[in-house]
Scaffold this active site. Structure first.
Site, PDB file in Angstrom:
ATOM      1  N   PRO A   1      -6.056  29.090  30.678  1.00 37.79           N
ATOM      2  CA  PRO A   1      -7.086  28.712  31.652  1.00 37.79           C
ATOM      3  C   PRO A   1      -7.057  27.218  31.990  1.00 37.79           C
ATOM      4  CG  PRO A   1      -8.021  30.058  29.885  1.00 37.79           C
ATOM      5  CD  PRO A   1      -6.643  29.668  29.450  1.00 37.79           C
TER       6      PRO A   1
ATOM      7  N   GLU B   1      -6.950  32.061  20.158  1.00 35.72           N
ATOM      8  CA  GLU B   1      -7.490  30.954  20.955  1.00 35.72           C
ATOM      9  C   GLU B   1      -6.379  30.123  21.590  1.00 35.72           C
ATOM     10  OE1 GLU B   1     -10.810  30.949  21.547  1.00 35.72           O
ATOM     11  OE2 GLU B   1     -10.661  32.762  20.314  1.00 35.72           O
TER      12      GLU B   1
ATOM     13  N   ARG C   1       8.912  39.661  43.926  1.00 41.55           N
ATOM     14  CA  ARG C   1       8.921  40.108  45.321  1.00 41.55           C
ATOM     15  C   ARG C   1       9.406  39.030  46.286  1.00 41.55           C
ATOM     16  NH1 ARG C   1       4.915  43.050  47.216  1.00 41.55           N
ATOM     17  NH2 ARG C   1       4.468  41.722  48.974  1.00 41.55           N
TER      18      ARG C   1
ATOM     19  N   ASP D   1       4.437  37.937  53.911  1.00 39.81           N
ATOM     20  CA  ASP D   1       3.850  37.343  52.718  1.00 39.81           C
ATOM     21  C   ASP D   1       3.663  35.840  52.860  1.00 39.81           C
ATOM     22  OD1 ASP D   1       3.721  39.793  51.611  1.00 39.81           O
ATOM     23  OD2 ASP D   1       5.179  39.461  50.027  1.00 39.81           O
TER      24      ASP D   1
END
Ligand code: 4G4
Length: 260
Positions: free
Chosen positions: A88, A115, A153, A168
């Site tokens: 994060p 963690e 992709r 895209d």
């Protein structure tokens, strides 16, 4: 493109190539995904791969020695690969970063559990820390699989027609336009006339307008960094005039409660 993933759940991560376009690309040899498991390097009776954090508190960390050994395994198999750590705290993943990474021949993804990883191991081994968004997952594996899907992709040959890839890159700037299929009439709603007109010029213009209007309404942040050409600018100006008229004639009933 060869992916290596350092993870306690290699069998799961490798399943990302078991369906759809990634399955096909894998069978064609365009991509590969290999897991490298820290547990293969555990030496104690419990084969432990976690360790208590200094400073105490709840939760454990990835043990340095077994994680480092699995990264070494991945580096031997993929000698040219940078190491990306999913966390994060990382740089937010977007289509521009996906396109950049898709140019590489190899990539190692480090998927933490517990963690996360000791900061000194991150400093020593990780080239780039990447986040999927501001939410917490039980591990980095889903993030690694998202990156493998998005990057694969963009690898030449993975998507059937080149038009899809160009679509895209448009989708990286603006939200997609709405799409319709049979039947023409569904729950009282009709497919927009223009899409059945066969007039390709007008269809393209309609789709661009829909994309811009939806982006303006739902994701105004997309306009912060993007320069508009004259067509886009006039479409947005017309949308603004329409919104202006609507807000002065409407009774306000439809903005009492959000209906998502
Ligand atoms: C590293 C550090 C990524 C890995 C801490 C990973 C969300 C993301 C993890 C943790 C992740 C993301 C325990 C939070 C594993 N969660 N937003 N979890 N956590 O990309």
């Amino acid at each position: 493109m060869r992916f290596g993933v350092v993870t306690l759940f290699p069998e799961w991560v490798e399943q990302v190539t078991s369906v759809g376009v990634l399955d096909k690309a894998n069978r064609q040899g365009l991509i590969s995904v290999t897991g490298f498991n820290p547990r293969d390097h555990a030496t104690d009776n419990h084969r432990s791969v976690d360790e208590r954090p200094f400073g105490g508190g709840p939760g454990m960390l990835m043990q340095i020695s077994t994680t480092e050994a699995a990264i070494k395994d991945a580096r031997s198999a993929l000698p040219d690969a940078p190491v990306v750590y999913l966390s994060p705290q990382g740089r937010r993943l977007d289509q521009a970063l996906v396109a950049e990474l898709a140019r590489l021949p190899e990539l190692i993804l480090l998927a933490g559990r517990y963690e996360g990883v000791d900061e000194r191991l991150v400093d020593a081994e990780v080239d780039l820390e990447v986040s999927l968004g501001d939410y917490v997952l039980s591990g980095g594996e889903l993030g690694a699989m998202v990156m493998i899907d998005a990057i694969s992709r963009m690898v030449p040959g993975v998507l059937g027609d080149q038009a899809s890839a160009e679509q895209d890159s448009f989708a990286a700037h603006w939200l997609d336009c709405p799409h319709y299929t049979k039947p023409v009439e569904y729950r009282e709603n009709t497919v927009p006339e223009v899409l059945r007109s066969g007039h390709h010029g007008r269809i393209e213009a309609w789709r661009l307008r829909q994309s811009l209007e939806r982006s303006w309404d739902r994701r105004p942040d997309l306009f912060e960094r993007k320069r508009l050409d004259t067509t886009e600018l006039s479409m947005i100006n017309e949308h603004l005039s329409t919104l202006e008229k609507a807000s002065t004639t409407r009774d306000g009933k439809d903005d009492e409660e959000p209906d998502y």
